[in-house]
Design a protein around this motif. Structure first.
Motif, PDB file in Angstrom:
ATOM      1  N   LYS A   1      41.458  47.484  46.319  1.00  0.00           N
ATOM      2  CA  LYS A   1      42.718  48.256  46.344  1.00  0.00           C
ATOM      3  C   LYS A   1      43.573  47.931  45.126  1.00  0.00           C
ATOM      4  O   LYS A   1      44.074  48.826  44.444  1.00  0.00           O
ATOM      5  CB  LYS A   1      43.506  47.942  47.616  1.00  0.00           C
ATOM      6  CG  LYS A   1      43.034  48.668  48.854  1.00  0.00           C
ATOM      7  CD  LYS A   1      44.010  48.354  50.011  1.00  0.00           C
ATOM      8  CE  LYS A   1      43.459  48.830  51.331  1.00  0.00           C
ATOM      9  NZ  LYS A   1      44.343  48.441  52.462  1.00  0.00           N
ATOM     10  N   ALA A   2      43.758  46.629  44.864  1.00  0.00           N
ATOM     11  CA  ALA A   2      44.608  46.224  43.738  1.00  0.00           C
ATOM     12  C   ALA A   2      44.055  46.765  42.429  1.00  0.00           C
ATOM     13  O   ALA A   2      44.810  47.132  41.528  1.00  0.00           O
ATOM     14  CB  ALA A   2      44.713  44.699  43.684  1.00  0.00           C
ATOM     15  N   GLU A   3      42.728  46.818  42.340  1.00  0.00           N
ATOM     16  CA  GLU A   3      42.097  47.260  41.095  1.00  0.00           C
ATOM     17  C   GLU A   3      41.928  48.781  41.032  1.00  0.00           C
ATOM     18  O   GLU A   3      41.280  49.306  40.113  1.00  0.00           O
ATOM     19  CB  GLU A   3      40.742  46.546  40.927  1.00  0.00           C
ATOM     20  CG  GLU A   3      40.917  45.039  40.739  1.00  0.00           C
ATOM     21  CD  GLU A   3      39.599  44.278  40.571  1.00  0.00           C
ATOM     22  OE1 GLU A   3      38.517  44.909  40.617  1.00  0.00           O
ATOM     23  OE2 GLU A   3      39.667  43.049  40.374  1.00  0.00           O
TER      24      GLU A   3
ATOM     25  N   GLY B   1      47.101  48.842  41.265  1.00  0.00           N
ATOM     26  CA  GLY B   1      47.950  48.336  40.192  1.00  0.00           C
ATOM     27  C   GLY B   1      48.722  47.091  40.563  1.00  0.00           C
ATOM     28  O   GLY B   1      49.310  46.437  39.690  1.00  0.00           O
ATOM     29  N   ASP B   2      48.747  46.733  41.841  1.00  0.00           N
ATOM     30  CA  ASP B   2      49.462  45.517  42.248  1.00  0.00           C
ATOM     31  C   ASP B   2      48.801  44.281  41.646  1.00  0.00           C
ATOM     32  O   ASP B   2      47.597  44.254  41.398  1.00  0.00           O
ATOM     33  CB  ASP B   2      49.462  45.372  43.776  1.00  0.00           C
ATOM     34  CG  ASP B   2      50.475  46.289  44.448  1.00  0.00           C
ATOM     35  OD1 ASP B   2      51.254  46.933  43.726  1.00  0.00           O
ATOM     36  OD2 ASP B   2      50.466  46.369  45.691  1.00  0.00           O
ATOM     37  N   ASP B   3      49.605  43.254  41.435  1.00  0.00           N
ATOM     38  CA  ASP B   3      49.105  41.964  40.959  1.00  0.00           C
ATOM     39  C   ASP B   3      48.732  41.151  42.204  1.00  0.00           C
ATOM     40  O   ASP B   3      49.590  40.527  42.828  1.00  0.00           O
ATOM     41  CB  ASP B   3      50.207  41.269  40.144  1.00  0.00           C
ATOM     42  CG  ASP B   3      49.743  39.931  39.568  1.00  0.00           C
ATOM     43  OD1 ASP B   3      48.736  39.366  40.058  1.00  0.00           O
ATOM     44  OD2 ASP B   3      50.408  39.449  38.628  1.00  0.00           O
ATOM     45  N   LEU B   4      47.448  41.169  42.547  1.00  0.00           N
ATOM     46  CA  LEU B   4      47.011  40.535  43.797  1.00  0.00           C
ATOM     47  C   LEU B   4      47.248  39.024  43.765  1.00  0.00           C
ATOM     48  O   LEU B   4      47.637  38.433  44.779  1.00  0.00           O
ATOM     49  CB  LEU B   4      45.529  40.846  44.051  1.00  0.00           C
ATOM     50  CG  LEU B   4      44.911  40.236  45.308  1.00  0.00           C
ATOM     51  CD1 LEU B   4      45.618  40.708  46.573  1.00  0.00           C
ATOM     52  CD2 LEU B   4      43.415  40.573  45.387  1.00  0.00           C
ATOM     53  N   GLY B   5      47.019  38.398  42.594  1.00  0.00           N
ATOM     54  CA  GLY B   5      47.261  36.960  42.483  1.00  0.00           C
ATOM     55  C   GLY B   5      48.702  36.624  42.830  1.00  0.00           C
ATOM     56  O   GLY B   5      48.983  35.687  43.585  1.00  0.00           O
TER      57      GLY B   5
END
Lengths: 238, 238
Positions: A54-56, A16-20
Motif C-alpha cells: 500500500k505504502a509503495e 506514498g505514505d512513509d511506512l517507516g
C-alpha cells in the motif's frame, strides 16, 4: 526467551505514505505507555506485505465485477505458471516466490484495488531497517511477511519475502548436536519462522500490520530473502 | 503478546521413559526458580519429535558403516516415493507427511540408532496433553514438532506432526477484514506456526527438547495434526 509484541495503532497506510515513519510513530506511542515497546538491540520488526505494498502504491485498479480480472492480474505478475485448477493459479513471481495468484491479494485493500507484491521486497525491508535503526538508535532487523500456502499441507502460514539486518537462513554446517555428531539439518529458514511467529501475535482479522520479535539470536551476517529462493535447478518440484 | 520459553534441564530421554513426567519435572524445577515457567491456562507445550520417538522406543539399529542403511530405512517407512535425487528421498509417510527420508533422522540419536517418527504423533500429543493438564491443573495444548524442508524455498522450518488440546488450523471462513470484506485467506495452519515459533526459542544445537508458548488464542475446538494433511485429491503437487 522470545517475546512477540503486536504493533497496534498504526495509522491507515495510503500510497506514498512513509511506512517507516508510521511504524516509528506507533512504536513511540506504544512505548510511552509500555516500555516493552521501546525497541532494543537486535529486535526484529515483522511487517506484513499488505502495508508495504500500500505504502509503495502497488495497488492496481481492476473491475471488481469482472470475475477474471484478478486472475488476469495474477498471470501478468507471473514469470511461470506451475499449476492451475479452477480459479486457483500457482505461479512463480519475478522475485522467485512460488505462491497462489502471484501474491496478488484482494482482501484488506479497497474493493477493486488489489495489492501486488512490492517490486523488491528486500529493498522495502532495507528501507524500514535503516529508518527504524536510525530512529531508535539500535540495530533493528526487518522481515516483510506474506501468507502463502504449501503443497501437501493444508492451511497457510506467514513466510518472509523481504529481509534486512538479520540472516534469512541459519547455516548450521559444521555444527554438532548434544552428542558431538554433525547436524544433518544444515540450514534453518529463520526468517520464515520469524514471520510465522509474528502471525500468531497479529492474527488475520484485526488489521495489525506489524509485530516486534525480541530475543532472536542471529547466527551469521545479515542476508536477504533472496537467500531463501531455491534455485530451480536444485528444486525437485518445479 | 506471545512469549516462548525454552524448556531446559529435561533429563536425557531413553526408550520406555515417561516423557510427560520428565517434562513435568523439568517445568516444576524451572518454575521454582522463575514463576513464568509455571504453566497457565491455554499454554501450548511444543515438544520435538526426537524426544517423543526416543521415549516411545522408535529407535532402530542399523549398520552405521553401511551408507545405504539409512535410505533403506526411509524407503521401508514410506507409502510413496515422490522424488529421488542422489542420496535424497522425498517420501510420504503412513500418517500422510511428505518429507525427506520419511522423517527418519540420524542426528541427536546414538550413532547407528536412527529415530523413526512416532507411530501416531497425535496420540503422542494427546498423552502429553493429558499428563501436563492433569499435573498442572490447567488446560495445556501440545504440539509435536519436526523439522521439514519445503519445495521452492531453501532452508528447513519446524512444523507440527502431532496436535492435542488446540486447533491445528484456524478456519477464518466468514471472517471479515478491517474494512468488512470476507477474508480470502480461510485457513491458517496455526500448529505449524507454533512449531516454527518454538524452534526460534529452542535452536538446533543445544538439545532443548521443548518450549512453552504463551498467549496463543485458540479459535475453535481442539483438532489434530491429521487436519493438516492435505488429501492427495486436493493436492496439485503429488
Amino acid at each position: 526467551m522470545i517475546t512477540i509484541l503486536p504493533v497496534t495503532g498504526v495509522a491507515e497506510i495510503r500510497p506514498g505514505d512513509d511506512l517507516g515513519r508510521s511504524l516509528e510513530v506507533a512504536l513511540r506511542d506504544l512505548g510511552d505507555a509500555d516500555e516493552r515497546y521501546r525497541l532494543r538491540e537486535n529486535d526484529v520488526v515483522v511487517v506484513t506485505q499488505k502495508v508495504v505494498s500500500k505504502a509503495e502504491g502497488r495497488l492496481v485498479a481492476i473491475d471488481p465485477d469482472d470475475p477474471d480480472a484478478h486472475r488476469a492480474l495474477a498471470r501478468s505478475e507471473a514469470v511461470r505458471i506451475l499449476r492451475r485448477r479452477g480459479d486457483l493459479i500457482i505461479s512463480e513471481t519475478r522475485e522467485g516466490w512460488v505462491c497462489a495468484h502471484s501474491g496478488v491479494d484482494v482482501s484488506n485493500v479497497a474493493r477493486g484495488y488489489p495489492a501486488l507484491l512490492p517490486e523488491d521486497s528486500d529493498r522495502s525491508a532495507r528501507r524500514l531497517h535503516h529508518h527504524l535503526s536510525l530512529a531508535f538508535g539500535v540495530h533493528v532487523g526487518v522481515v516483510v511477511s506474506d501468507t502463502f500456502g504449501r503443497p501437501w499441507r493444508r492451511g497457510l502460514t506467514d513466510v518472509a519475502i523481504g529481509v534486512a539486518g538479520i540472516p534469512a537462513l541459519h547455516d548450521l554446517r559444521g555444527s554438532t548436536d548434544a552428542e558431538g555428531r554433525e547436524l544433518q539439518v544444515t540450514e534453518i529458514a529463520v526468517a520464515d519462522e520469524l514471520a510465522a511467529a509474528a502471525e500468531l501475535a497479529m492474527g488475520k482479522a484485526a488489521g495489525i500490520p506489524a509485530a516486534v520479535v525480541r530475543g532472536f539470536v542471529p547466527l551469521g551476517p545479515p542476508g536477504s530473502a533472496r537467500d531463501i529462493v531455491r534455485p530451480p535447478a536444485e528444486d525437485l518440484f518445479r
